[in-house]
Each structure stands twice: as C-alpha cells, then as structure tokens.
Design a protein around this motif. Structure first.
Motif, PDB file in Angstrom:
ATOM      1  N   GLU A   1      -4.791   4.247  -3.104  1.00  0.00           N
ATOM      2  CA  GLU A   1      -4.205   3.135  -2.339  1.00  0.00           C
ATOM      3  C   GLU A   1      -3.064   3.632  -1.453  1.00  0.00           C
ATOM      4  O   GLU A   1      -2.901   3.175  -0.318  1.00  0.00           O
TER       5      GLU A   1
ATOM      6  N   GLU B   1      -4.664   5.325   1.520  1.00  0.00           N
ATOM      7  CA  GLU B   1      -5.183   4.321   2.451  1.00  0.00           C
ATOM      8  C   GLU B   1      -4.041   3.688   3.253  1.00  0.00           C
ATOM      9  O   GLU B   1      -4.160   3.501   4.472  1.00  0.00           O
TER      10      GLU B   1
ATOM     11  N   LEU C   1      -2.894   6.185   5.894  1.00  0.00           N
ATOM     12  CA  LEU C   1      -3.832   6.197   7.024  1.00  0.00           C
ATOM     13  C   LEU C   1      -3.641   4.960   7.902  1.00  0.00           C
ATOM     14  O   LEU C   1      -3.659   5.046   9.132  1.00  0.00           O
ATOM     15  N   HIS C   2      -3.449   3.814   7.279  1.00  0.00           N
ATOM     16  CA  HIS C   2      -3.233   2.576   8.023  1.00  0.00           C
ATOM     17  C   HIS C   2      -1.945   2.660   8.845  1.00  0.00           C
ATOM     18  O   HIS C   2      -1.923   2.313  10.032  1.00  0.00           O
TER      19      HIS C   2
ATOM     20  N   HIS D   1      -4.928   4.899  11.710  1.00  0.00           N
ATOM     21  CA  HIS D   1      -6.322   5.331  11.538  1.00  0.00           C
ATOM     22  C   HIS D   1      -7.219   4.256  10.915  1.00  0.00           C
ATOM     23  O   HIS D   1      -8.430   4.414  10.893  1.00  0.00           O
ATOM     24  N   LEU D   2      -6.627   3.202  10.374  1.00  0.00           N
ATOM     25  CA  LEU D   2      -7.415   2.103   9.790  1.00  0.00           C
ATOM     26  C   LEU D   2      -6.934   0.765  10.349  1.00  0.00           C
ATOM     27  O   LEU D   2      -6.510  -0.119   9.598  1.00  0.00           O
TER      28      LEU D   2
ATOM     29  N   HIS E   1      -8.462  -1.760  11.356  1.00  0.00           N
ATOM     30  CA  HIS E   1      -9.263  -2.910  10.944  1.00  0.00           C
ATOM     31  C   HIS E   1      -8.887  -3.422   9.555  1.00  0.00           C
ATOM     32  O   HIS E   1      -9.295  -4.502   9.157  1.00  0.00           O
ATOM     33  N   LYS E   2      -8.093  -2.650   8.828  1.00  0.00           N
ATOM     34  CA  LYS E   2      -7.705  -3.020   7.454  1.00  0.00           C
ATOM     35  C   LYS E   2      -6.414  -3.830   7.463  1.00  0.00           C
ATOM     36  O   LYS E   2      -5.562  -3.657   8.313  1.00  0.00           O
ATOM     37  N   THR E   3      -6.293  -4.670   6.455  1.00  0.00           N
ATOM     38  CA  THR E   3      -5.043  -5.365   6.189  1.00  0.00           C
ATOM     39  C   THR E   3      -4.539  -4.868   4.846  1.00  0.00           C
ATOM     40  O   THR E   3      -5.245  -4.956   3.847  1.00  0.00           O
ATOM     41  N   MET E   4      -3.352  -4.332   4.841  1.00  0.00           N
ATOM     42  CA  MET E   4      -2.797  -3.769   3.621  1.00  0.00           C
ATOM     43  C   MET E   4      -2.095  -4.856   2.810  1.00  0.00           C
ATOM     44  O   MET E   4      -1.395  -5.689   3.367  1.00  0.00           O
TER      45      MET E   4
END
Length: 103
Positions: A31, A34, A37-38, A42-43, A45-48
């Motif tokens: 996690e 990730e 990266l966010h 690099h991410l 499209h993700k919501t952390m």
C-alpha cells in the motif's frame, strides 16, 4: 513512541503469530508503494484512501509488531533499547552511504 508501540504489540491479547504479522507488514508495504507511485503521478486513475505518510506509518507499526512477535520473551523496554541501538548503528552507515553517492 517506539516503546508505546512495543507496549501495544507485547500485550497478551496480541495473539497473531509472527508470520501473520510479517504478512501484514508486506501488505502495508504494498500500500505504501502504491501511494508513492500515486504521489509521483504514475497512478492518476487511482484514489488513495490514505496519504503517503499514513501508509509509511502503517509500515513502521507493522514492522515493530513483527519484531515484537519475533522476540516474544523480550519486554517492550528491551525491544525498544535493541531497536534504538540498531537505529544508531544503521543511521551512521546510512549517513556514510548518502555522503558517497554521486548522483
């Protein structure tokens, strides 16, 4: 703060086996990776769910918990002293490594 975390991990109510604690550490490290990266874009499209620093703290807590599980006969104070000694030793080595980097 380290001793406080060891106090929590050394309580008799904490019955997780050391390998389960280690598995939780690996989950939290994933996690953290990730979230890093966010943060670096690099991410997108993700919501952390948590910020990078929150994930870092989760990793630290899990590592302390796994360490407590690996040394079940040691007190929170003994574990804290052991960890502080290693932090001092390793921080000197890390400082030396960082001072010799060329990039």
């Amino acid at each position: 703060m380290i001793k406080k975390l060891f106090d929590i991990s050394c309580k008799p109510e904490n019955t997780f086996p050391v390998l389960a604690r280690n598995s939780k550490t690996m989950e939290e490290l994933g996690e953290f990776s990730e979230a890093l990266l966010h943060k670096l874009g690099h991410l997108p499209h993700k919501t952390m769910k948590e910020p990078l620093e929150g994930e870092a703290v989760d990793v630290i807590i899990c590592v302390i918990d796994a360490l407590a599980g690996a040394y079940p006969d040691m007190s929170a104070k003994e574990l804290t002293d052991m960890l502080k000694l290693q932090l001092e030793k390793k921080s000197k080595k890390w400082k030396k490594v960082m001072n010799t980097r060329n990039d």
